[in-house]
Design an enzyme around this catalytic site. Structure first.
Site, mmCIF file in Angstrom:
data_model
loop_
_atom_site.group_PDB
_atom_site.id
_atom_site.type_symbol
_atom_site.label_atom_id
_atom_site.label_comp_id
_atom_site.label_asym_id
_atom_site.label_seq_id
_atom_site.Cartn_x
_atom_site.Cartn_y
_atom_site.Cartn_z
ATOM 1 N N SER A 200 0.893 -1.073 -0.075
ATOM 2 C CA SER A 200 -0.149 0.005 0.152
ATOM 3 C C SER A 200 0.827 0.988 -0.074
ATOM 4 O O SER A 200 2.119 1.254 0.282
ATOM 5 C CB SER A 200 -0.905 -0.014 1.489
ATOM 6 O OG SER A 200 -0.215 0.547 2.324
ATOM 7 N N LYS A 201 0.223 2.311 -0.199
ATOM 8 C CA LYS A 201 0.929 3.685 -0.130
ATOM 9 C C LYS A 201 1.830 3.969 0.748
ATOM 10 O O LYS A 201 2.780 4.283 0.686
ATOM 11 C CB LYS A 201 -0.102 4.634 -0.337
ATOM 12 C CG LYS A 201 0.215 5.716 -1.288
ATOM 13 C CD LYS A 201 -0.839 6.988 -0.729
ATOM 14 C CE LYS A 201 -1.798 7.390 -2.272
ATOM 15 N NZ LYS A 201 -2.713 8.281 -2.053
ATOM 16 N N ARG A 202 1.111 3.421 2.077
ATOM 17 C CA ARG A 202 1.885 3.845 3.283
ATOM 18 C C ARG A 202 3.261 2.836 3.479
ATOM 19 O O ARG A 202 4.051 3.222 4.029
ATOM 20 C CB ARG A 202 1.096 3.729 4.399
ATOM 21 C CG ARG A 202 0.368 4.766 5.145
ATOM 22 C CD ARG A 202 -0.751 4.663 5.914
ATOM 23 N NE ARG A 202 -1.966 4.222 5.197
ATOM 24 C CZ ARG A 202 -2.859 3.123 4.996
ATOM 25 N NH1 ARG A 202 -2.284 2.054 5.666
ATOM 26 N NH2 ARG A 202 -3.712 3.098 4.390
ATOM 27 N N ARG A 203 3.241 1.729 2.729
ATOM 28 C CA ARG A 203 4.212 0.735 2.853
ATOM 29 C C ARG A 203 4.947 0.751 1.505
ATOM 30 O O ARG A 203 5.040 -0.003 0.716
ATOM 31 C CB ARG A 203 3.921 -0.470 3.099
ATOM 32 C CG ARG A 203 3.732 -0.745 4.744
ATOM 33 C CD ARG A 203 3.247 -2.191 4.729
ATOM 34 N NE ARG A 203 2.148 -2.373 4.531
ATOM 35 C CZ ARG A 203 0.945 -2.175 4.873
ATOM 36 N NH1 ARG A 203 0.982 -1.808 6.038
ATOM 37 N NH2 ARG A 203 -0.329 -2.549 4.237
#
Ligand code: GLU
Length: 475
Positions: free
Chosen positions: A256-259
């Protein structure tokens, strides 16, 4: 009669082209190319609040960068509203769709009551017409939605190209909203008749565009029974579906964007080559024996929709870097020079794209995983490095300083070629009875700021002579 294979990718422009979508785009593209069929790009922009033109452009740019050429499109769903309205009207007339005036508050209440009774939550069909059933009076001031009259029982089964046979009971799913009233976004006359929801628009489009095979992420498995039921209600041929497992991050959680970066363009900026990305993405959910490296042509030849992985693959940055390194090694030096020039430009370093830059790329490419690393090497030529005092003390010892000075002297007049520099080094070594590393290490450190480089004569010869002399002045 043989059917032409037609596949598509249908990204929503609510963000950049995600790696997972790029992978399904690749599978769809390769499948169409393998069968001599067609591949179509459709932009699913009915989520008006979240869709942006910027995302559309980024999607188009990513497709182009990856080299996934499409035969038709991009088509935009918001330009097809009339067609969805037409199909909705046909369905209402046929009794396979109906208006529903439930307000959000009513739906909340319905859900709460179902929960309180320990029942499965879902639309209870209160506006669904049935023989002999008296429907409530439509409330004033409420704009209705249109719902699909999903078959009440039976089982929807399909043979998924990736996951094998899947069955979902109609009792599990309710009457899906297929058209919603538009908000007050000022979308024009067509929109005032309503905006289709994903599950409906996707079916009308895939039907109209004669799509035969749909590859997409497995988060859509639960949508597929609705879609199959809508195809059947329309008397349309149902395409074959292949649902690809999600890609997990290297921490085992959903990518995901956060990772870490998940957009295709981020990898372009980080110095990956599109063919390496495609190769790596292809292997993340499909295999051809033990082959790790293959060209796009080979993939087209091999990709027939079999040997697809059923379980999620894990994103492995080290493996991607390895694949990219292999492609950089093989890449044309002139092409690399152009990419390195762009990388340096991003850093505010302007370099000429000339024969020297090409030769620098040729010299260093074997030790680089990305064009960013290659640009780091090339940048050495343009900015004098600062060796740490510690390293200086370790390598530029009193014992070697006379030899360094003598070398500098020789370099003022030798032939300014790799051989000329090699000869100057050799003569200096002989004169000072030193071994190559004793001299090469401090020279590398003073000129390049690091002690690990390709052969020092090759490295020096790609500098302007004056630059090398200036970097060796201070000994
Ligand atoms: N717009 C949908 C998505 O981006 C398309 C899914 C599909 O391929 O049907 O997930």
């Amino acid at each position: 009669m043989t059917t032409t294979i037609r596949t598509r990718i249908a990204p929503s422009p609510t963000g950049f082209l995600h790696l997972g979508t790029a992978r399904t785009a690749l599978y769809s593209w390769a499948y169409a190319r393998h069968h001599g069929g067609q591949f179509i790009l459709r932009i699913e922009d009915t989520d008006v609040a979240r869709s942006t033109q910027e995302s559309v452009e980024q999607i188009l740019q990513s497709m182009q960068w990856l080299g996934l050429d499409y035969d038709e499109g991009p088509m935009y769903q918001m330009q097809r509203l009339q067609r969805y309205h037409e199909v909705v009207q046909q369905m209402i007339a046929a009794g396979t769709a109906y208006y529903c005036w439930c307000t959000p508050a009513e739906l909340d209440e319905m859900r709460e009551q179902q929960k309180a009774r320990g029942e499965k939550t879902g639309y209870d069909g209160r506006w669904r017409p049935a023989p002999g059933k008296v429907l409530p009076t439509p409330p004033a001031g409420v704009k209705p939605v249109v719902r699909f009259a999903n078959p009440a029982n039976g089982v929807v089964t399909w043979n998924d190209l990736v996951k094998g046979p899947i069955s979902i009971s109609n009792e599990e799913i309710d009457d899906l909203i297929i058209l919603r009233p538009a908000g007050d976004e000022g979308l024009g006359a067509d929109a005032s008749l309503g905006i289709p929801t994903y599950n409906f628009a996707v079916v009308v489009d895939d039907w109209d565009m004669r799509i035969t095979h749909v590859f997409r992420g497995d988060e859509h498995i639960n949508n597929t029974p609705w879609q199959i039921n809508i195809y059947r209600a329309l008397g349309a041929a149902v395409p074959q579906f292949g649902h690809c497992p999600i890609i997990l991050g290297d921490d085992g959680l959903k990518l995901s964007k956060r990772r870490g970066a998940v957009s295709v363009t981020a990898y372009e900026e980080s110095g990956y080559l599109p063919e390496a990305m495609l190769n790596y993405l292809a292997r993340l959910g499909w295999s051809h024996g033990d082959d790790e490296l293959f060209t796009q042509d080979q993939m087209v030849q091999w990709f027939d929709g079999t040997h697809m992985a059923k379980s999620p693959a894990q994103w492995d940055p080290a493996k991607l870097a390895w694949v990219n390194a292999q492609y950089i090694k093989q890449a044309d030096d002139v092409r690399l020079a152009g990419l390195v020039q762009q990388q340096l430009q991003r850093r505010g370093v302007q370099v000429a794209n000339d024969a020297t830059l090409v030769a620098q790329c040729a010299l260093f490419k074997d030790r680089c995983s990305t064009t960013v690393e290659l640009a780091d090497w090339v940048q050495l030529y343009h900015a004098a490095p600062l060796p740490s005092a510690e390293e200086r003390a370790q390598h530029v010892t009193d014992a070697v300083v006379p030899a360094l000075r003598a070398l500098r002297e020789r370099l003022t007049s030798c032939d300014w070629t790799k051989d000329g520099v090699a000869a100057a080094l050799k003569q200096t070594l002989a004169e000072h009875t030193l071994k190559m590393p004793a001299l090469a290490m401090p020279v590398r450190l003073l000129v390049c700021g690091r002690v690990q480089t390709p052969s020092v004569d090759a490295v020096l010869a790609l500098f302007a002579r004056e630059e090398v002399l200036s970097r060796l002045r201070d000994v």
